[in-house]
Enzyme design. Structure first.
Site, mmCIF file in Angstrom:
data_model
loop_
_atom_site.group_PDB
_atom_site.id
_atom_site.type_symbol
_atom_site.label_atom_id
_atom_site.label_comp_id
_atom_site.label_asym_id
_atom_site.label_seq_id
_atom_site.Cartn_x
_atom_site.Cartn_y
_atom_site.Cartn_z
ATOM 1 C CB SER A 266 3.436 -2.957 6.108
ATOM 2 O OG SER A 266 3.514 -2.204 7.279
ATOM 3 C CD GLU B 219 -12.838 -5.202 10.851
ATOM 4 O OE1 GLU B 219 -13.797 -5.886 11.241
ATOM 5 O OE2 GLU B 219 -11.738 -5.701 10.520
ATOM 6 C CD GLN C 211 -2.477 1.197 2.786
ATOM 7 O OE1 GLN C 211 -2.050 0.522 3.718
ATOM 8 N NE2 GLN C 211 -3.560 1.950 2.890
ATOM 9 N N GLY C 212 0.608 2.185 -0.918
ATOM 10 C CA GLY C 212 1.360 3.442 -0.948
ATOM 11 C C GLY C 212 0.471 4.631 -0.624
ATOM 12 C CE1 TYR C 213 -4.147 3.906 -0.387
ATOM 13 C CE2 TYR C 213 -5.349 4.523 1.586
ATOM 14 C CZ TYR C 213 -5.336 3.963 0.331
ATOM 15 O OH TYR C 213 -6.498 3.471 -0.200
ATOM 16 C CD GLU D 296 -2.683 10.826 20.015
ATOM 17 O OE1 GLU D 296 -2.369 10.084 19.059
ATOM 18 O OE2 GLU D 296 -2.385 10.571 21.186
#
Lengths: 377, 405
Positions: free
Chosen positions: B166, B249, B131-133, B390
């Site tokens: 990751s 999810e 994933q490239g965010y 947060e």
């Protein structure tokens, strides 16, 4: 994102009948037990009976814990928790905890049918209230004389003192735990030989009294020496009722604080737009969600018996009451100066929450009990 | 394909079929991946993945025509629950990106050609995704991202940098958010591209994390290229596509996290009994306290599962569960180091295989100091990735409670 999805429900773990009952209770209490009634009841020389009678007669709150043959609707422990939750939300301090949660449950679980037939119909209808004085002194440095019962041949007399007896000054029936040569036992006082003095309580919405017994005539409930067994049996029911009050109170405190944070402006903005405030509100909501989910789960376990209810009730009681206390403390803080005034209801939550933490077993005691179970073996 | 389950299957029946599958595929003495050493675990993971793919359990919620089993929501949750119970993974680590993220995103937004091309290659293991965010300057504020893509004939040309990728070192493809319109407001100039990693313009460099492991990476794009048609959704309209991930999810974690964290807590309680911590009042109190939080996680899981299976869309209450488990896990593993006491000064014995993305050690793993130290260090990422604590609190405050921005 898939098929037709409904709006977020109020509570997915309640069925339609339970949701409807919850709505009825809330609607009734919104009208009959607002802030003005809470305050009026504090100053009244004797507690309100009218609202209690209507709760019992019109909404059946007392009967949920009482079998049908004694005038109740019987065997609805999950609904009984809904009652305690709504009473907690309304900061109602009437006789539910003393009369139903403590006394009615103790009598039912004692198996004493004669006593049940004599006392429970009046409790179910809301006409009679009752108090239970237990030998539960904890670390009290001024521990009174533990009540002692003596057989008189055809009955018993009890002497000693009992402190912090919920509704002890006004209840129609008083049951005391007292020692006998056979162990700890429960007795129904006949009415004479007892001096009742109302106490000034931390939670002013919850009345307590000191009872001084001087050869007070009494009748044995259940078997001689059975008190430990009965009190152990009601302990999870008491813990969960206190947890339920905490959930209801925390819900109200959270809602009221969030609404205030939306309308109170400082620096030209609603204070709820500041992260320091917003995140504290979010923490309130997280604690509330966890406590409520635990309460619902415990309600289902009371019905299906699928788990160790003593362990579960301890877990839920500690989490729910500690959560309520933290939320009530934050409610005062987030309201600023106004939250520190007698006029604002935040202090009722704060006092109620601390009182709920201690009643029915402190969190230190309950964590010790939890550790005994989960670290056994 | 030997499809075990279908949409019409009754759940009770389905549970029996999943258990029969697990019985037939796992050795009789199976006690979790944690009983295997790292080489064995890697070998098992590949073999297990092939077996899942063969039986339609790998991407079980996908429609049968794309190699899934077309499971209902209840069946899908049940499958995840049964797998968690016996301690087997639902795929390899990168399947989070390959199947759950980009596979599901393509099912929702992809063209028929994209689905037919990419989905079978994911299931066969031919293509592994990452994933490239996030970018160095765009973490919580993802929409501020600045990696650019411009069209050059029939190819996109990409320049910029992604980070915290990751499994990037194990991947063949990256789905990447790029800015395709710098004039438009931040959320309206973003596009999702599918980019092959094996090319000169893409450079994957490992980053060592606080546990000393190189699980995540920086990915540099220097005139990297991909075909013009490798856009998911529409050009400049990639933000809602990117956010689709949040909806994937769908009850699994509500069912599986309580099982994983309970198994982990049971190991901690075992450790406390073994080394004497269970006899110390202060430790008993702390262990009871963590037990309470662990139970509350189970209650919350039960609540959100009931909500989901009753047909309610996963909403901002997902933020409550993310916040709760990640904070719980830090607290639980901090306590584990205190239970280990002097043993926690030296890392000895088996380490986690890291197949569960920084959550608990493998089911059945021995109670070693290396296990707990690594898990405790990795737990610090839980409150950072996929929205920091947060950010979760801000979501709860604004979306659930309606507090103003």
């Amino acid at each position: 994102m898939t098929t037709a999805q409904k709006a977020a429900p109020m509570d997915p773990l309640l069925d339609d009948d339970q949701l409807s009952y919850q709505r009825s209770l809330r609607a009734f209490l919104d009208v009959t037990w607002g802030d003005a009634q809470v305050r009026a009841d504090l100053d009244a020389p004797s507690p309100d009976r009218d609202t209690w009678r209507r709760l019992a007669a019109d909404l059946g709150v007392a009967g949920l814990s009482i079998p049908e043959q004694y005038g109740g609707s019987g065997g609805a422990p999950a609904e009984a928790l809904l009652v305690a939750e709504e009473l907690g939300r309304a900061i109602y301090g009437g006789p539910y905890l003393s009369t139903v949660v403590l006394v009615a449950n103790a009598i039912v679980l004692s198996g004493d049918e004669a006593m049940a037939a004599e006392l429970l119909p009046g409790i179910a209808s809301g006409d009679k209230t009752a108090a239970l004085a237990t030998i539960d002194v904890g670390r009290d440095r001024y521990a009174a004389l533990v009540p002692e019962a003596t057989s008189t041949g055809d009955g018993w007399v009890v002497s000693g003192e009992a402190r912090r007896v919920i509704d002890g000054a006004d209840a129609d029936h008083v049951i005391v735990e007292a020692t006998t040569p056979a162990g700890r036992s429960l007795f129904l006082l006949a009415g004479t030989g007892v001096e009742r003095t109302a106490s000034e309580t931390l939670d002013p919405t919850r009345r307590m009294a000191t009872l001084v017994l001087n050869e007070a005539p009494a009748r044995l409930i259940g078997r001689n020496g059975q008190a430990g067994e009965i009190l152990a049996a009601i302990k999870p029911l008491v813990a969960l009722a206190l947890a339920a009050e905490a959930v209801g109170g925390a819900d109200r405190a959270t809602r009221d604080t969030v609404e205030y944070a939306k309308v109170r402006h400082q620096f030209g903005k609603p204070i709820g737009s500041f992260q320091a405030v917003k995140h504290r509100c979010a923490d309130m909501q997280v604690r509330l969600a966890g406590a409520r989910a635990g309460l619902r789960h415990a309600g289902s376990v009371l019905v299906d018996g699928s788990e160790d209810i003593d362990l579960l009730a301890s877990v839920v009681k500690v989490y729910a009451t500690k959560s309520y206390f933290r939320t009530a403390a934050d409610m005062i803080q987030l309201h600023g100066g106004i939250g520190f005034t007698w006029e604002h209801p935040a202090h009722f939550h704060f006092k109620r929450a601390k009182s709920l933490e201690i009643l029915g077993g402190t969190h230190v005691e309950l964590r010790a009990a939890i550790a005994d179970v989960v670290l056994a073996g | 394909m030997n499809t075990v389950a279908g949409p019409s299957t009754d759940v009770g029946d389905f549970r029996a079929r999943v258990r029969a599958f697990l019985d037939s595929e796992l050795p009789d003495d199976w006690a979790g991946v944690g009983k295997l050493d790292h080489a064995e675990a890697r070998e098992f993971a590949q073999r297990w993945r092939a077996s899942l793919a063969e039986h339609g359990f790998l991407a079980a919620s996908w429609p049968v025509e794309y190699g899934g089993a077309g499971l209902t929501d209840a069946e899908r949750v049940l499958l995840a629950e049964e797998f968690a119970r016996v301690g087997v993974p639902t795929g390899i680590m990168n399947d989070i990106f390959s199947i759950v993220m980009i596979g599901n995103t393509l099912l929702h937004w992809g063209t028929e050609e994209q689905k037919k091309h990419f989905l079978p290659r994911i299931l066969s293991g031919q293509d592994v995704w990452c994933q490239g965010y996030s970018e160095p300057d765009s973490g919580s504020d993802l929409a501020s991202l600045s990696t650019r893509a411009v069209l050059d004939g029939d190819e996109w040309v990409i320049n910029g940098q992604k980070i915290w990728t990751s499994g990037g070192h194990l991947a063949d493809w990256i789905f990447v958010l790029v800015r395709t319109n710098s004039e438009a407001p931040a959320h309206r100039g973003i596009t999702m591209l599918l980019v092959p990693i094996e090319q000169d313009g893409v450079d994957v460099r490992p980053i060592k994390n606080i546990a000393g492991e190189s699980e995540f990476n920086e990915v540099y794009f220097t005139d990297a290229r991909c075909p013009k048609e490798n856009v998911v959704g529409e050009v400049d309209k990639g933000w809602p596509v990117a956010m689709t991930l949040l909806g994937f999810e769908r009850g699994e974690s509500a069912a599986t996290l309580p099982i994983m964290f309970r198994a982990e807590l049971d190991r901690l309680l075992d450790l406390a009994r073994e080394n004497g911590a269970a006899a110390e009042p202060v430790m008993r109190d702390a262990l009871a306290d963590i037990y309470i939080d662990n139970e509350v996680m189970r209650f919350l899981g039960r609540d959100s599962l009931a909500r989901f299976l009753a047909g309610h869309a996963p909403g901002p209450d997902a933020a409550i569960s993310k916040l709760f488990w990640s904070e719980y896990h830090e607290k639980a593993t901090e306590l584990a180091l205190d239970v280990l006491e002097r043993e926690s000064l030296v890392a000895e014995g088996r380490r986690p295989t890291n197949t569960t993305l920084f959550q608990t050690d493998d089911v059945g793993a021995p109670n070693t100091s290396a296990s707990w130290i690594t898990t405790a260090l990795n737990s610090r990422s839980g409150t950072i990735y996929a929205g920091t604590s947060e950010i979760q609190k801000t979501i709860i405050g604004e979306k659930l409670l309606g507090l103003p921005k």
